[in-house]
Design a protein around this motif. Structure first.
Motif, short mmCIF file in Angstrom:
data_model
loop_
_atom_site.label_atom_id
_atom_site.label_comp_id
_atom_site.label_asym_id
_atom_site.label_seq_id
_atom_site.Cartn_x
_atom_site.Cartn_y
_atom_site.Cartn_z
N THR A 5 0.80 -1.23 0.00
CA THR A 5 0.00 0.00 0.00
C THR A 5 0.84 1.28 0.00
OG1 THR A 5 -0.10 0.11 2.43
CG2 THR A 5 -1.82 -1.17 1.30
N THR B 42 -11.14 9.05 6.58
CA THR B 42 -10.18 10.00 6.04
C THR B 42 -9.53 10.83 7.13
OG1 THR B 42 -11.38 10.11 3.94
CG2 THR B 42 -9.87 11.93 4.42
N GLN C 47 -5.93 12.23 4.04
CA GLN C 47 -6.09 12.01 2.61
C GLN C 47 -7.00 10.80 2.38
OE1 GLN C 47 -2.34 11.68 0.50
NE2 GLN C 47 -1.30 12.88 2.08
N PRO C 48 -7.83 10.85 1.37
CA PRO C 48 -8.68 9.67 1.07
C PRO C 48 -7.81 8.46 0.74
CG PRO C 48 -9.45 11.61 -0.12
CD PRO C 48 -8.11 11.98 0.45
N GLY D 18 -7.67 5.35 -1.34
CA GLY D 18 -8.38 4.87 -2.52
C GLY D 18 -8.63 3.38 -2.53
N ASP D 19 -9.36 2.95 -3.55
CA ASP D 19 -9.73 1.53 -3.68
C ASP D 19 -8.50 0.64 -3.83
OD1 ASP D 19 -12.38 2.17 -3.48
OD2 ASP D 19 -12.76 2.17 -5.63
N ARG D 20 -7.47 1.12 -4.55
CA ARG D 20 -6.28 0.30 -4.74
C ARG D 20 -5.58 0.04 -3.40
NH1 ARG D 20 -2.41 2.34 -9.40
NH2 ARG D 20 -1.31 0.48 -8.65
N THR D 21 -5.53 1.07 -2.57
CA THR D 21 -4.90 0.91 -1.25
C THR D 21 -5.69 -0.07 -0.40
OG1 THR D 21 -4.00 3.15 -1.31
CG2 THR D 21 -4.23 2.12 0.86
#
Length: 278
Positions: free
Chosen positions: A22, A77, A124-125, A127-130
């Protein structure tokens, strides 16, 4: 269930994989305490303080407790102001300076066994990949814990039963079937240490048969014989082992030759006598 050093090591390894996959600078986690609905944070990676160490996270409370209660990943977040979670653990989270945090439950046999966290020190948001990478790290830990549980159960089941126990023969056949399934699974495990540990457990099961000096069989020959011993046809063994039927036949012929067997049944019997099979 008791939390032991080996299980804790699996969580530690999963946290290292989570950080690599990640890119999150901080990861921490722990396992569910025996007899309680709370996770004890025992493993820290990339932290600057010990504020989170030994923290007991109760099911339903905070981000990790929410992940435990829902049995699914959760993320915020900005932890301190999030309205999605309760705030029992704001002080240790703030002491570590964490803002964006994700929590992924480690679920084994439909039961939560622990939680992995990843975090940023900025809002920070994530994301889906993380989140997907964090979930993959948790899945690796789940697989390792499942295999460890199964190996322990097999070893327990393989202990000799009294001769008068009518369930003994049936239980021993279950051990043999499970031994074959685990032998077939081992080559598909990418973690070398975990694969070796599983094969050692299989060897302990077979060793319960008082091995005698005999021919040396290749690992795949043992895999094929284990499938045959469990009643699999060549085609079924090929499917289970992820090889072609002709490959299964080749390994079987080689094993029979080494064992001096003329039939599949004789090969299985000889493999049991020499301690290659339970």
């Amino acid at each position: 269930m008791a939390v032991d050093a080996a299980d804790a090591a699996e969580i530690r390894g999963a946290l290292a994989r989570l950080r690599r996959a990640t890119g999150l600078p901080v990861a921490f986690g722990g396992l569910l305490e025996s007899g309680r609905r709370q996770v004890r944070i025992s493993e820290l990676s990339g932290t600057a303080t010990d504020a989170l160490r030994a923290l007991a996270v109760t099911s339903g409370n905070g981000l990790g407790g929410r992940a435990v209660a829902l049995s699914r990943p959760c993320a915020v977040t900005d932890y301190s102001v999030s309205r999605q979670i309760s705030h029992e653990y704001d002080l240790p989270v703030a002491a570590e300076g964490l803002r964006s945090v994700l929590a992924v439950p480690v679920v084994v046999r439909r039961q939560v066994r622990g939680v992995l966290y990843g975090a940023l020190r900025s809002a920070q948001p994530l994301g889906d990949r993380t989140l997907s990478a964090a979930v993959a790290a948790a899945r690796d830990a789940e697989q390792a814990l499942v295999l460890r549980d199964e190996a322990g159960e097999l070893l327990a089941a393989s202990r000799p039963r009294p001769a008068h126990d009518p369930a003994g023969a049936a239980a021993w056949e279950q051990v043999r079937e499970a031994h074959a399934a685990l032998r077939a699974l081992a080559p598909r495990i990418t973690d070398p240490a975990l694969r070796d540990e599983l094969l050692r457990a299989c060897g302990l099961l077979a060793a319960g048969n008082a091995p005698a000096p005999g021919p040396r069989l290749a690992p795949r020959e043992v895999d094929v014989l284990a499938c045959v011993a469990a009643g699999a046809t060549n085609g079924a063994a090929a499917e289970r082992l992820g090889v072609g039927p002709e490959t299964v036949k080749s390994y079987l012929r080689s094993a029979m030759r080494k064992l001096g067997a003329r039939t599949r049944g004789e090969a299985v019997a000889a493999a049991r006598r020499t301690g290659w099979l339970p």
